[in-house]
Design a protein around this motif. Structure first.
Motif, PDB file in Angstrom:
ATOM      1  N   VAL A  50       0.845  -1.197   0.000  1.00  0.00           N
ATOM      2  CA  VAL A  50       0.000   0.000   0.000  1.00  0.00           C
ATOM      3  C   VAL A  50       0.879   1.244   0.000  1.00  0.00           C
ATOM      4  O   VAL A  50       1.767   1.385   0.850  1.00  0.00           O
ATOM      5  N   CYS A  52       0.613   5.638  -0.370  1.00  0.00           N
ATOM      6  CA  CYS A  52      -0.324   6.730  -0.136  1.00  0.00           C
ATOM      7  C   CYS A  52       0.379   8.076  -0.260  1.00  0.00           C
ATOM      8  O   CYS A  52       1.501   8.246   0.218  1.00  0.00           O
ATOM      9  N   ALA A  62      -6.927   6.490   3.615  1.00  0.00           N
ATOM     10  CA  ALA A  62      -6.203   5.224   3.787  1.00  0.00           C
ATOM     11  C   ALA A  62      -6.444   4.623   5.165  1.00  0.00           C
ATOM     12  O   ALA A  62      -6.585   3.397   5.300  1.00  0.00           O
ATOM     13  N   SER A  66      -7.974   1.009   5.767  1.00  0.00           N
ATOM     14  CA  SER A  66      -7.131   0.027   6.460  1.00  0.00           C
ATOM     15  C   SER A  66      -7.932  -0.776   7.485  1.00  0.00           C
ATOM     16  O   SER A  66      -7.630  -1.941   7.732  1.00  0.00           O
ATOM     17  N   ILE A  71      -5.152  -3.662   7.038  1.00  0.00           N
ATOM     18  CA  ILE A  71      -3.812  -3.186   6.670  1.00  0.00           C
ATOM     19  C   ILE A  71      -3.173  -2.564   7.902  1.00  0.00           C
ATOM     20  O   ILE A  71      -3.678  -1.571   8.426  1.00  0.00           O
ATOM     21  N   ILE A  76       2.021   0.961   5.495  1.00  0.00           N
ATOM     22  CA  ILE A  76       1.686   1.889   4.408  1.00  0.00           C
ATOM     23  C   ILE A  76       2.886   2.790   4.128  1.00  0.00           C
ATOM     24  O   ILE A  76       3.460   3.380   5.046  1.00  0.00           O
ATOM     25  N   ILE A 105      -1.830  -1.226  -3.975  1.00  0.00           N
ATOM     26  CA  ILE A 105      -2.958  -0.329  -3.710  1.00  0.00           C
ATOM     27  C   ILE A 105      -2.353   1.059  -3.546  1.00  0.00           C
ATOM     28  O   ILE A 105      -1.394   1.240  -2.788  1.00  0.00           O
TER      29      ILE A 105
END
Length: 167
Positions: A50, A52, A62, A66, A71, A76, A105
């Motif tokens: 992931v 971001c 996010a 999550s 997640i 991240i 992602i």
């Protein structure tokens, strides 16, 4: 195969006079993020990384996702490079993904996301809305070689506006 799930941040709040990067999501944005995040597990590959944007609104989006995708926040990767509205810059960042990861992602911004999915997907999307999710799949083992792929799924708040929980 490489899988890319692009998620546009939730609706921004314009209540406070802050720099764009520091803008939070609105109450509607919170509601839309929860709605779409609850639908997203059905379209995800079994494992993924992931990324971001460092913008506050993408981080808040996010964090909501999550919760539904299990997640861990510490996994991240937040990046200044993803705070972009330019599709070419977004493409450049995605192509730098390590090939050991088959699925990514990415939480980001428009107009970069809409232009990216229209360049690389096989479904024209006029505008990826806030909280919108677009899943693309590429027939390659090298992120740097992604080209025309398939649009595997879209999840937009308007698709679920008639649901009881969306009031």
């Amino acid at each position: 195969m490489k899988n890319l799930i692009l998620i546009r941040h939730s609706k921004s709040s314009w209540d406070a006079p802050v720099q764009d990067i520091d803008r939070s999501i609105s109450q509607r944005g919170v509601k839309d993020a929860h709605l779409i995040a609850s639908k997203t597990p059905k379209i995800l590959p079994p494992s993924y990384i992931v990324w971001c944007s460092k913008a506050k609104r993408t981080q808040e989006t996010a964090f909501i996702f999550s919760q539904y995708l299990s997640i861990p926040l510490e996994t991240i990767r937040f990046s200044e490079d993803l705070y972009t509205f330019d599709a070419k810059s977004l493409e450049k960042s995605i192509k730098k993904c390590e090939n050991s990861y088959d699925s990514l992602i990415l939480f980001g911004h428009n107009e970069a996301i809409t232009k990216f999915v229209n360049k690389f997907g096989d479904l024209y999307i006029d505008n990826v809305p806030t909280s919108g999710v677009v899943a693309l799949q590429f027939d390659t083992d090298d992120w740097n070689n992604i080209s025309q792929g398939q649009t595997k799924a879209t999840l937009f708040p308007s698709q679920f506006k008639n649901e009881q929980s969306y009031k």
